[in-house]
Design a protein around this motif. Structure first.
Motif, PDB file in Angstrom:
ATOM      1  N   ASN A 191       0.837  -1.196   0.000  1.00  0.00           N
ATOM      2  CA  ASN A 191       0.000   0.000   0.000  1.00  0.00           C
ATOM      3  C   ASN A 191       0.875   1.249   0.000  1.00  0.00           C
ATOM      4  N   GLN A 192       0.952   1.900  -1.155  1.00  0.00           N
ATOM      5  CA  GLN A 192       1.777   3.104  -1.280  1.00  0.00           C
ATOM      6  C   GLN A 192       0.926   4.369  -1.360  1.00  0.00           C
ATOM      7  N   ALA A 193      -0.361   4.263  -1.080  1.00  0.00           N
ATOM      8  CA  ALA A 193      -1.233   5.434  -1.147  1.00  0.00           C
ATOM      9  C   ALA A 193      -0.856   6.437  -0.070  1.00  0.00           C
ATOM     10  N   GLU A 194      -1.191   7.680  -0.316  1.00  0.00           N
ATOM     11  CA  GLU A 194      -0.864   8.718   0.659  1.00  0.00           C
ATOM     12  C   GLU A 194      -1.691   8.564   1.929  1.00  0.00           C
ATOM     13  N   ASP A 195      -2.952   8.135   1.766  1.00  0.00           N
ATOM     14  CA  ASP A 195      -3.818   7.878   2.913  1.00  0.00           C
ATOM     15  C   ASP A 195      -4.048   6.376   3.035  1.00  0.00           C
ATOM     16  N   LEU A 196      -3.792   5.826   4.216  1.00  0.00           N
ATOM     17  CA  LEU A 196      -3.946   4.388   4.434  1.00  0.00           C
ATOM     18  C   LEU A 196      -5.337   4.092   4.992  1.00  0.00           C
ATOM     19  N   PRO A 197      -6.091   3.151   4.380  1.00  0.00           N
ATOM     20  CA  PRO A 197      -7.371   2.733   4.959  1.00  0.00           C
ATOM     21  C   PRO A 197      -7.123   1.870   6.190  1.00  0.00           C
ATOM     22  N   VAL A 198      -7.764   2.225   7.291  1.00  0.00           N
ATOM     23  CA  VAL A 198      -7.472   1.589   8.581  1.00  0.00           C
ATOM     24  C   VAL A 198      -8.777   1.189   9.264  1.00  0.00           C
ATOM     25  N   VAL A 199      -8.784  -0.017   9.851  1.00  0.00           N
ATOM     26  CA  VAL A 199      -9.917  -0.509  10.637  1.00  0.00           C
ATOM     27  C   VAL A 199      -9.440  -0.692  12.074  1.00  0.00           C
ATOM     28  N   VAL A 200     -10.106  -0.019  13.014  1.00  0.00           N
ATOM     29  CA  VAL A 200      -9.717  -0.099  14.429  1.00  0.00           C
ATOM     30  C   VAL A 200     -10.522  -1.207  15.093  1.00  0.00           C
ATOM     31  N   ILE A 201      -9.809  -2.148  15.728  1.00  0.00           N
ATOM     32  CA  ILE A 201     -10.454  -3.258  16.433  1.00  0.00           C
ATOM     33  C   ILE A 201      -9.947  -3.301  17.869  1.00  0.00           C
ATOM     34  N   GLY A 202     -10.679  -3.985  18.739  1.00  0.00           N
ATOM     35  CA  GLY A 202     -10.275  -4.095  20.142  1.00  0.00           C
ATOM     36  C   GLY A 202     -10.714  -2.883  20.936  1.00  0.00           C
ATOM     37  N   ARG A 203     -10.546  -2.997  22.253  1.00  0.00           N
ATOM     38  CA  ARG A 203     -10.946  -1.904  23.146  1.00  0.00           C
ATOM     39  C   ARG A 203      -9.884  -1.680  24.204  1.00  0.00           C
ATOM     40  N   GLY A 204      -9.887  -0.437  24.707  1.00  0.00           N
ATOM     41  CA  GLY A 204      -8.980  -0.113  25.794  1.00  0.00           C
ATOM     42  C   GLY A 204      -7.529  -0.228  25.364  1.00  0.00           C
ATOM     43  N   LYS A 205      -6.742  -0.863  26.232  1.00  0.00           N
ATOM     44  CA  LYS A 205      -5.319  -0.992  25.949  1.00  0.00           C
ATOM     45  C   LYS A 205      -5.037  -1.990  24.840  1.00  0.00           C
ATOM     46  N   GLN A 206      -6.021  -2.842  24.522  1.00  0.00           N
ATOM     47  CA  GLN A 206      -5.827  -3.823  23.462  1.00  0.00           C
ATOM     48  C   GLN A 206      -6.535  -3.371  22.183  1.00  0.00           C
ATOM     49  N   SER A 207      -6.320  -2.105  21.811  1.00  0.00           N
ATOM     50  CA  SER A 207      -6.868  -1.567  20.570  1.00  0.00           C
ATOM     51  C   SER A 207      -5.753  -1.437  19.548  1.00  0.00           C
ATOM     52  N   TYR A 208      -6.033  -1.852  18.324  1.00  0.00           N
ATOM     53  CA  TYR A 208      -5.048  -1.770  17.253  1.00  0.00           C
ATOM     54  C   TYR A 208      -5.721  -1.277  15.982  1.00  0.00           C
ATOM     55  N   ALA A 209      -4.926  -0.712  15.086  1.00  0.00           N
ATOM     56  CA  ALA A 209      -5.412  -0.223  13.805  1.00  0.00           C
ATOM     57  C   ALA A 209      -4.868  -1.128  12.703  1.00  0.00           C
ATOM     58  N   LEU A 210      -5.754  -1.870  12.067  1.00  0.00           N
ATOM     59  CA  LEU A 210      -5.364  -2.775  10.985  1.00  0.00           C
ATOM     60  C   LEU A 210      -5.311  -1.998   9.671  1.00  0.00           C
ATOM     61  N   VAL A 211      -4.178  -2.032   9.002  1.00  0.00           N
ATOM     62  CA  VAL A 211      -4.043  -1.381   7.706  1.00  0.00           C
ATOM     63  C   VAL A 211      -4.413  -2.386   6.621  1.00  0.00           C
ATOM     64  N   VAL A 212      -5.406  -2.033   5.793  1.00  0.00           N
ATOM     65  CA  VAL A 212      -5.884  -2.923   4.741  1.00  0.00           C
ATOM     66  C   VAL A 212      -5.664  -2.265   3.381  1.00  0.00           C
ATOM     67  N   ASP A 213      -5.941  -3.026   2.300  1.00  0.00           N
ATOM     68  CA  ASP A 213      -5.775  -2.462   0.957  1.00  0.00           C
ATOM     69  C   ASP A 213      -6.913  -1.510   0.605  1.00  0.00           C
ATOM     70  N   ALA A 214      -8.135  -1.937   0.935  1.00  0.00           N
ATOM     71  CA  ALA A 214      -9.306  -1.120   0.591  1.00  0.00           C
ATOM     72  C   ALA A 214     -10.475  -1.528   1.471  1.00  0.00           C
ATOM     73  N   ILE A 215     -11.430  -0.638   1.593  1.00  0.00           N
ATOM     74  CA  ILE A 215     -12.642  -0.895   2.366  1.00  0.00           C
ATOM     75  C   ILE A 215     -13.818  -0.860   1.400  1.00  0.00           C
TER      76      ILE A 215
END
Length: 767
Positions: free
Chosen positions: A551-575
């Motif tokens: 993914n070389q786009a200027e803006d990365l599509p991101v899906v946030v999963i988890g809650r609290g301290k166990q929250s992460y942002a998954l970078v995907v190709d497209a939504i």
């Protein structure tokens, strides 16, 4: 002739039929006795219990169960006396009658082979129960509770009820009560399982029919393109006829006129048949969706089916602890998927038992606190925002938050300073940890620290959430949120390495686009800031072991999963967006697949894997501990000059690809859309420097697209070029009046013409 509500009963034996009737009638007796205990003098409840006892007596006589006949007859006499005011159904007398109900339930479950031995082993207990019911009027009534505080005496009810409830061979009192309150095991368990499998097959077939209906759309689109090509051909024939007419050749004139006349039926044929096919598609979609809805409705059961034994369990357990507690249930008719209902019965049971043992005070303690001696636990089920919401609350003492804080420090789960900073919500989360309990000693009910841990894990496995709230001295509340069904899941569809994946919407916290310039790196870990919090960035392709993310786009599509301290942002190709998916279990031959929970088919028939978010979070934690995360942002990328971005909208694959390749070769960034609706959705979701559109397209033509762009508050300054086969002056005027900045005909189209027009509008490719 009316049909029996149970369907065809010819395959059942008389004993099977008796068991079915005993199950329903003993439930009426249990509900009526609990109602009479709370509201003395309920004439309707007494009448219903009299009919139930009489029905059991008659049915038992037919199958030769004389013990049940005697029990039911004695209970019927008690209800008649209560109806005429000669007998007051006090808690002590209700205990005796309930023990009779339990015995009827047990006797109804005996099979022919073991009945004689069981009756012989429990003859003394059966006689004692019969005698207790016969002498029910002789039981003493306990005095009312005094308003002042006093030591709570041992519950007197335990004396008369103990031998009745606990004397059966090989059973203790609590296990016996639980067994009596539980739903009777069915000899038809195998048919019930087969029925569930049939529901699953029906749902699978209904979902496939819906997918097939959606696949009509590309076919209709192809017909629309054929119609446009046909129109172009007919237009060429008209021009040829006009040219021949001007030449004055009579022979050619006659032939061209004949050809022109033959085009008219073809035009009408296409218009009529396309309209018919579109109507058929709409009907097919409606019918297939109706099939899915009906199959789902078959799987739904009222909430009461899973919790009908709880009022009795709460009442008996509270009395065994010397407490007075009632359970109020609201939303019994709320519909729940039968699978979810079966799986949440145990967690709800744990919550109620915890509330009675931990939260509810004894009657004298409640009076001292200014409360009613009778405590109340309230359970409410309802649909909210497409989810099942279950709330369990009590008016007990609540949870001592300082006791939790002290326990956290003693167990070295947090430093004193950190524990002091924890909010009430964060402190209550510790109750879900394994082996965490506030009781100093364990008993049969609690103290081992496994109750709420099991509740949390079971609810999580059903893609649900549970939240706790407490108000010291006022009560405790648990809020459980679950999907209405596990058969259909609303999911976010994403692309990872060119393949479709789905994440259940209930597990998605947010969806954002993150500029690469906003990504920061610390200790080789990348993160960005969202709503004041730092979220770690992780490549979905790396977590799923699908290779390097490109993914070389200027803006990365991101899906946030988890809650609290166990929250992460998954970078995907497209939504791609949201879809309702019919869940298909993965064949057991594959075992449990890491990070995958199930599979499904998208509306276009494409297979998709549904991600297991809890599993995914564990995989991310493992990657973090191993220090193997890949870098996502490219160094210096934010400083590079961006190429200008063009959107090409054309339903012709050939034209679309030719224009895209020409523009890419000149250095522009190019996105494509297949029709006007697609183009309108795309242009609003990204930043473009130019839109190039065709005119004749399905769903929305180019003229309408231009009009929408020019009327939009944010897009009205965006240059739009029309490239069309229509070259008549009125067509050009129509496009320009709609707001197009340039009108180019495909008849005079060649490479440099398009590129020169683009240069005239937006200049060179680089900013």
């Amino acid at each position: 002739m009316s049909q029996d509500q149970h369907g065809d009963l010819s395959a059942f034996s008389m004993l099977d039929l008796f068991r079915m009737e005993a199950d329903s009638q003993t439930q009426i007796l249990t509900d009526g006795l609990l109602a009479m205990e709370r509201h003395a003098g309920d004439a309707a409840a007494v009448e219903a219990m009299m009919r139930a006892a009489h029905s059991i007596k008659g049915a038992a006589a037919i199958v030769g169960l004389q013990v049940v006949v005697q029990l039911a007859h004695g209970m019927e006499d008690s209800f008649v006396a209560a109806q005429h005011g000669r007998l007051k159904l006090t808690p002590e007398r209700v205990d005796v009658l309930l023990s009779g109900v339990d015995l009827i339930v047990q006797l109804s479950r005996l099979d022919d082979a073991g009945a004689e031995a069981w009756l012989a082993a429990n003859a003394a207990q059966i006689d004692q129960t019969l005698n207790a019911i016969a002498g029910i009027a002789d039981l003493p009534e306990l005095p009312a509770l005094p308003p002042a505080s006093a030591p709570v005496p041992a519950p007197a009810a335990a004396a008369p009820q103990a031998p009745v409830a606990s004397g059966l061979a090989g059973e203790d009192a609590e296990a016996e009560a639980a067994e009596a309150a539980a739903p009777a095991p069915r000899t038809g368990a195998a048919p019930a399982k087969a029925q569930a499998q049939n529901f699953d097959k029906l749902l699978s077939l209904a979902s496939e029919s819906r997918i097939n209906a959606h696949q009509m759309h590309p076919f209709i689109g192809a017909l629309q393109r054929f119609k446009r090509n046909q129109s172009s051909l007919f237009s060429a024939i008209e021009h040829l006829h006009e040219a021949i007419a001007r030449s004055g050749d009579a022979g050619l004139m006659e032939k061209s006129l004949l050809a022109l006349q033959k085009t008219q039926p073809l035009k009408q044929f296409m218009l009529e048949h396309i309209a018919d096919i579109e109507t058929y598609e709409r009907r097919l979609l409606a019918v297939s969706q109706g099939m899915v809805d009906e199959v789902l409705a078959l799987r739904m059961r009222p909430f009461r089916d899973g919790i009908h034994a709880f009022p009795r369990m709460v009442r008996d357990l509270a009395r065994s602890l010397g407490k007075e507690v009632q359970l109020e249930i609201e939303g019994e008719d709320t519909l729940v998927d039968r699978d979810i209902l079966a799986k949440i019965e145990s967690p709800l049971n744990h919550m109620l038992r915890n509330a009675i043992d931990h939260g509810m005070e004894g009657p004298y303690e409640r009076i001292d606190a200014g409360k009613e001696a009778l405590g109340t636990i309230r359970m409410e089920a309802r649909h909210r925002a497409g989810m099942l919401s279950i709330e369990i609350s009590d008016d007990g003492r609540g949870v001592d938050l300082e006791k939790i804080r002290q326990s956290v420090i003693e167990r070295k789960m947090a430093s004193p300073a950190m524990a002091a900073a924890l909010s009430p919500g964060e402190l209550l989360e510790f109750l879900f940890l394994p082996a965490f309990s506030l009781k100093a000693t364990a008993n049969q009910l609690s103290g081992r620290g496994v109750g709420l841990d099991i509740v949390h894990e079971t609810i999580r496995q059903q893609n649900g959430t549970v939240r706790l709230e407490s108000e010291p001295g006022r009560g405790f509340r648990a809020l459980i949120t679950l999907p209405l069904t596990q058969s259909i899941v609303r999911a976010l569809v994403i692309d990872i390495q060119g393949e479709a994946y789905a994440i259940p919407i209930v597990k998605v916290e947010s969806v954002v686009r993150v500029p690469q310039a906003a990504i920061h790196t610390l200790e080789n870990k990348q993160f960005f800031e969202l709503k004041g919090e730092h979220l770690g960035l992780v490549s979905a392709a790396q977590v799923l072991e699908l290779g390097e993310a490109a993914n070389q786009a200027e803006d990365l599509p991101v899906v946030v999963i988890g809650r609290g301290k166990q929250s992460y942002a998954l970078v995907v190709d497209a939504i791609r967006g949201e879809q309702s998916l019919a869940v298909q279990a993965i064949d057991p031959i594959f075992g449990k697949m890491r990070d995958i929970s199930a599979a499904a088919l998208l509306d276009d028939g494409e297979p998709v894997l549904i991600l297991d978010v809890p599993d995914l979070l564990l995989s991310i934690d493992k990657l973090l501990h191993e220090g193997g995360l890949h870098q996502l942002a490219q160094a210096g990328h934010a400083q590079q000059r961006r190429a200008k971005r063009i959107l090409v909208v054309d339903d012709s694959l050939t034209v679309r690809e030719m224009e895209r390749k020409l523009l890419l070769a000149r250095g522009f960034e190019v996105d494509v859309a297949i029709d006007g609706i697609d183009g309108w959705n795309v242009v609003r979701s990204g930043e473009y420097d130019l839109v190039i559109t065709d005119v004749d397209m399905p769903r929305m033509d180019g003229i309408e697209l231009v009009s929408l762009i020019k009327k939009d508050l944010h897009l009205h300054k965006l240059p739009v070029m029309i490239v069309s086969y229509k070259d008549r002056p009125e067509d050009r005027a129509r496009g320009l009046s709609a707001g197009a900045d340039y009108y180019l005909t495909k008849g005079s189209f060649h490479d440099e013409t398009l590129l020169d027009a683009v240069a005239d509008l937006i200049g060179d490719a680089r900013l």
